[in-house]
Design a protein around this motif. Structure first.
Motif, PDB file in Angstrom:
ATOM      1  N   LEU A 510      23.028 -11.359  17.508  1.00  0.00           N
ATOM      2  CA  LEU A 510      24.003 -11.336  16.410  1.00  0.00           C
ATOM      3  C   LEU A 510      23.725 -12.443  15.399  1.00  0.00           C
ATOM      4  O   LEU A 510      23.960 -12.271  14.190  1.00  0.00           O
ATOM      5  N   GLU A 511      23.243 -13.592  15.864  1.00  0.00           N
ATOM      6  CA  GLU A 511      22.856 -14.658  14.928  1.00  0.00           C
ATOM      7  C   GLU A 511      21.825 -14.137  13.927  1.00  0.00           C
ATOM      8  O   GLU A 511      21.906 -14.395  12.725  1.00  0.00           O
ATOM      9  N   ASN A 512      20.832 -13.411  14.453  1.00  0.00           N
ATOM     10  CA  ASN A 512      19.774 -12.914  13.573  1.00  0.00           C
ATOM     11  C   ASN A 512      20.261 -11.795  12.660  1.00  0.00           C
ATOM     12  O   ASN A 512      19.894 -11.744  11.485  1.00  0.00           O
ATOM     13  N   LEU A 518      23.402 -12.340   5.546  1.00  0.00           N
ATOM     14  CA  LEU A 518      23.705 -13.458   4.664  1.00  0.00           C
ATOM     15  C   LEU A 518      22.512 -13.811   3.784  1.00  0.00           C
ATOM     16  O   LEU A 518      22.661 -14.138   2.592  1.00  0.00           O
ATOM     17  N   GLU A 519      21.329 -13.747   4.374  1.00  0.00           N
ATOM     18  CA  GLU A 519      20.121 -14.148   3.661  1.00  0.00           C
ATOM     19  C   GLU A 519      19.777 -13.167   2.547  1.00  0.00           C
ATOM     20  O   GLU A 519      19.362 -13.575   1.450  1.00  0.00           O
ATOM     21  N   HIS A 520      19.958 -11.880   2.788  1.00  0.00           N
ATOM     22  CA  HIS A 520      19.544 -10.868   1.814  1.00  0.00           C
ATOM     23  C   HIS A 520      20.706 -10.289   1.008  1.00  0.00           C
ATOM     24  O   HIS A 520      20.469  -9.655  -0.027  1.00  0.00           O
ATOM     25  N   GLY A 559       6.331 -10.868  11.815  1.00  0.00           N
ATOM     26  CA  GLY A 559       5.621 -11.287  10.618  1.00  0.00           C
ATOM     27  C   GLY A 559       5.994 -10.499   9.375  1.00  0.00           C
ATOM     28  O   GLY A 559       5.677 -10.906   8.248  1.00  0.00           O
ATOM     29  N   PHE A 560       6.685  -9.348   9.536  1.00  0.00           N
ATOM     30  CA  PHE A 560       7.052  -8.550   8.368  1.00  0.00           C
ATOM     31  C   PHE A 560       8.285  -9.159   7.705  1.00  0.00           C
ATOM     32  O   PHE A 560       9.305  -9.425   8.345  1.00  0.00           O
ATOM     33  N   THR A 561       8.193  -9.418   6.400  1.00  0.00           N
ATOM     34  CA  THR A 561       9.325  -9.968   5.655  1.00  0.00           C
ATOM     35  C   THR A 561       9.215  -9.558   4.196  1.00  0.00           C
ATOM     36  O   THR A 561       8.112  -9.331   3.679  1.00  0.00           O
ATOM     37  N   THR A 562      10.364  -9.434   3.544  1.00  0.00           N
ATOM     38  CA  THR A 562      10.375  -9.127   2.099  1.00  0.00           C
ATOM     39  C   THR A 562      10.783 -10.351   1.285  1.00  0.00           C
ATOM     40  O   THR A 562      10.903 -10.277   0.080  1.00  0.00           O
ATOM     41  N   LYS A 563      10.983 -11.464   1.961  1.00  0.00           N
ATOM     42  CA  LYS A 563      11.410 -12.681   1.288  1.00  0.00           C
ATOM     43  C   LYS A 563      10.278 -13.689   1.252  1.00  0.00           C
ATOM     44  O   LYS A 563       9.637 -13.932   2.275  1.00  0.00           O
ATOM     45  N   GLU A 564      10.035 -14.230   0.108  1.00  0.00           N
ATOM     46  CA  GLU A 564       8.958 -15.213  -0.025  1.00  0.00           C
ATOM     47  C   GLU A 564       9.264 -16.426   0.852  1.00  0.00           C
ATOM     48  O   GLU A 564      10.351 -16.998   0.802  1.00  0.00           O
TER      49      GLU A 564
END
Length: 604
Positions: A510-512, A518-520, A559-564
């Motif tokens: 749930l943290e993730n 929140l991050e996106h 390793g997959f991410t859409t955030k720099e």
């Protein structure tokens, strides 16, 4: 003397000169550079004899290569061909296969070619032409040549068996003189073979036994057979007790077989010991006979019966491939087949099936048992169940993969409480307000719990340990209190379930998920947690920008991410925890096009 070799050359051919046992079939290799004529010959030959199989090669060099790997009964070869002519092919075949039937079937005939072919060992010489009747002649020549070849091979094997037999065997003429003795007979009597040839049999009998031989043994043998125990006098004067069998052939040849009693008993004891050892061995042992069609099993010990679950009568007569099935890989099977064809030892591991259909890993070692001529008389196979070792190896490999992935995602999960601690410490240092340090107790406790998770995983090899009923809404509320949420809001549905889970692992999940929203989702993102309608599970959804369908299959890839600057490990951590519980996770559209993660197959 023919009667002393039952099933000899004459017995292999019937009155019409045809092969008596056509069930084996006849394999013909036809070497002919004219493809159309080659097809015609194949068609007519297979019509003439339905048990003929004709394979054609237009290149004589390729034909010689094929001969090395194929089981061929007869070669039919043209004379005038590019690269190698028929006589050159004959010469090379004879160098490797001195007795293989070879028919020179040529349109370019001459006495000179015929003479040279005969001198090089051709079996038959036949000219093309004259209409379709030539194919009947060719088929007949092939058939008779193969019959003689097989019969001679049978006689040769029979004679080799007599020569190498453990029992002493001799033949005597009408006058009672030796005309043949094998090596064992000479060894038992102490004479050289040459010394016995032409000698009368009474040289071997003590005086007291001669009357018995003339009055009892010989008359009984003429009536059919005499068996019993007698005493021989060896060349050195010592006596030897022998089990004795004598009989006459129709041409009045006396066949005498003897066995050294003391030696035979020792051999029987040794064989009995070896047989008991094989029967009681804790692994499967089989013996196969390559002289029989399809190299069948002729012996299987109790270990093989127990290993496979088949009854011994179901095993005997079968090729070992009966244990193979859909999950058996081709590579080890090919390795075994090639090793047997080359009479070489081999060891492989492959999936086999027991009689009840269960799969097991079988470590198979095969070795040839060679005769005096160097050719394999039998093959012995050893089978061992190595399923547990493979399972250990697979668990070891899974452990390595688990540790690699767990280390990455754990370092990511530690970043959240560590960032809180660093931030509060910096504020305390900058402002001098130690009250900021009061807010680091919870993240310190969280890091301590994560460290305990590491210890548990290292000890058990599992990401999830003890599972207990956990209120998803309560854990989500606790996690929310530890996050930097700004103007974001969290809504908990009344139907949010209680699930069977590892509470610490669920908290990390749930943290993730909440942290991802929140991050996106922006400063004022709305996040909702609740239960699923109609199936066991729960969801976490937000009204942020959502996840494009094209990226939904990749979102859980490490390793997959859409955030720099993102690590791409948050969702990988979620996927690990979901899989460790035996759940599944899917991505759907959330609130007003946002993201929605659904965790399903959850035990309520």
């Amino acid at each position: 003397m023919t009667d002393s070799f039952p099933g000899g050359i004459e017995g292999a051919i019937d009155e019409q000169g045809l092969i008596a046992d056509v069930g084996e079939g006849v394999s013909v290799l036809h070497i002919e550079d004219d493809e159309r004529f080659a097809d015609l010959v194949s068609t007519f030959l297979e019509r003439q004899r339905d048990y003929f199989t004709v394979e054609t090669e237009t290149d004589p060099r390729a034909a010689l290569d094929r001969l090395e790997h194929a089981d061929v009964d007869c070669v039919v070869c043209d004379y005038d061909m590019p690269g190698l002519d028929g006589l050159e092919v004959l010469e090379r075949v004879r160098a490797e296969y001195p007795d293989l039937p070879f028919v020179l079937f040529t349109g370019k005939g001459s006495e000179e070619i015929a003479s040279e072919a005969i001198s090089k060992g051709v079996t038959e010489y036949l000219q093309k032409g004259g209409g379709t009747e030539q194919y009947a002649v060719l088929a007949n020549r092939i058939e008779q040549a193969v019959a003689r070849y097989r019969a001679e091979r049978q006689v040769t094997r029979g004679f080799h068996a007599i020569e190498t037999a453990h029992d002493g065997i001799s033949l005597l003429d009408e006058g009672g003189q030796f005309i043949y003795v094998n090596e064992a007979y000479a060894d038992i009597t102490g004479y050289d073979r040459e010394e016995l040839i032409g000698t009368h049999w009474d040289v071997l009998y003590p005086a007291g036994e001669l009357d018995r031989a003339y009055n009892e043994m010989i008359p009984a043998a003429r009536e059919g057979e005499w068996r019993g125990r007698t005493v021989y006098v060896r060349k050195d004067g010592d006596t030897v007790d022998v089990d004795h069998r004598i009989t006459f052939t129709t041409d009045d040849t006396l066949i005498c077989t003897i066995t050294d009693v003391s030696e035979d008993e020792a051999v029987r004891e040794e064989l009995s010991l070896k047989e008991r050892a094989m029967d009681e061995a804790p692994i499967g042992i089989t013996i196969t006979d390559p002289e029989q069609a399809d190299n069948p099993i002729v012996y299987a010990n109790d270990g093989f019966v127990e290993l496979t679950g088949y009854a011994r009568e179901e095993i005997t007569g079968e090729n070992c491939r009966f244990l193979q099935g859909e999950e058996t890989r081709a590579e080890p099977v090919t390795a075994m087949r090639e090793a047997v064809a080359d009479a070489e030892p081999v060891t492989v591991e492959l999936r086999n099936y027991r009689a009840d259909g269960d799969l097991f890993w079988n470590r198979v070692s095969i070795a040839p048992i060679r005769g005096a001529d160097g050719d394999p008389d039998y093959f012995v196979g050893f089978q061992e169940d190595v399923t547990e070792r493979h399972a250990i190896q697979e668990r070891h490999e899974e452990w390595i993969q688990l540790m690699r992935g767990f280390g990455d995602v754990l370092s990511h999960d530690l970043q959240t409480p560590l960032s809180v601690i660093r931030g509060r410490v910096e504020l305390a240092q900058e402002t001098g307000d130690v009250g900021h340090l009061e807010d680091i107790d919870e993240p310190i406790d969280r890091m301590a719990a994560l460290i305990e998770d590491v210890a548990a995983v290292m000890e058990t090899g599992e990401l999830v340990s003890d599972e207990a009923p956990v209120d998803v809404a309560a854990v989500a509320e606790e996690v929310w209190q530890t996050l930097e949420v700004g103007d974001a809001s969290l809504a908990l549905d009344d139907g949010t379930p209680t699930v069977a889970a590892d509470e610490d692992a669920l908290r990390r999940l749930l943290e993730n998920l909440l942290g991802n929203s929140l991050e996106h989702g922006g400063d004022a993102v709305t996040i909702r947690v609740g239960g699923l309608d109609g199936e066991a599970g729960f969801y976490v959804a937000d009204d942020g920008p959502g996840i494009p369908e094209a990226e939904r299959d990749d979102v859980f890839t490490p390793g997959f991410t859409t955030k720099e600057g993102g690590s791409g490990l948050g969702m990988a951590s979620v996927a690990q925890i979901v899989a460790a519980h035996g759940w599944e996770i899917r991505v759907r559209d959330g609130i007003d096009g946002g993201a929605r993660f659904e965790i399903v197959d959850v035990e309520a």
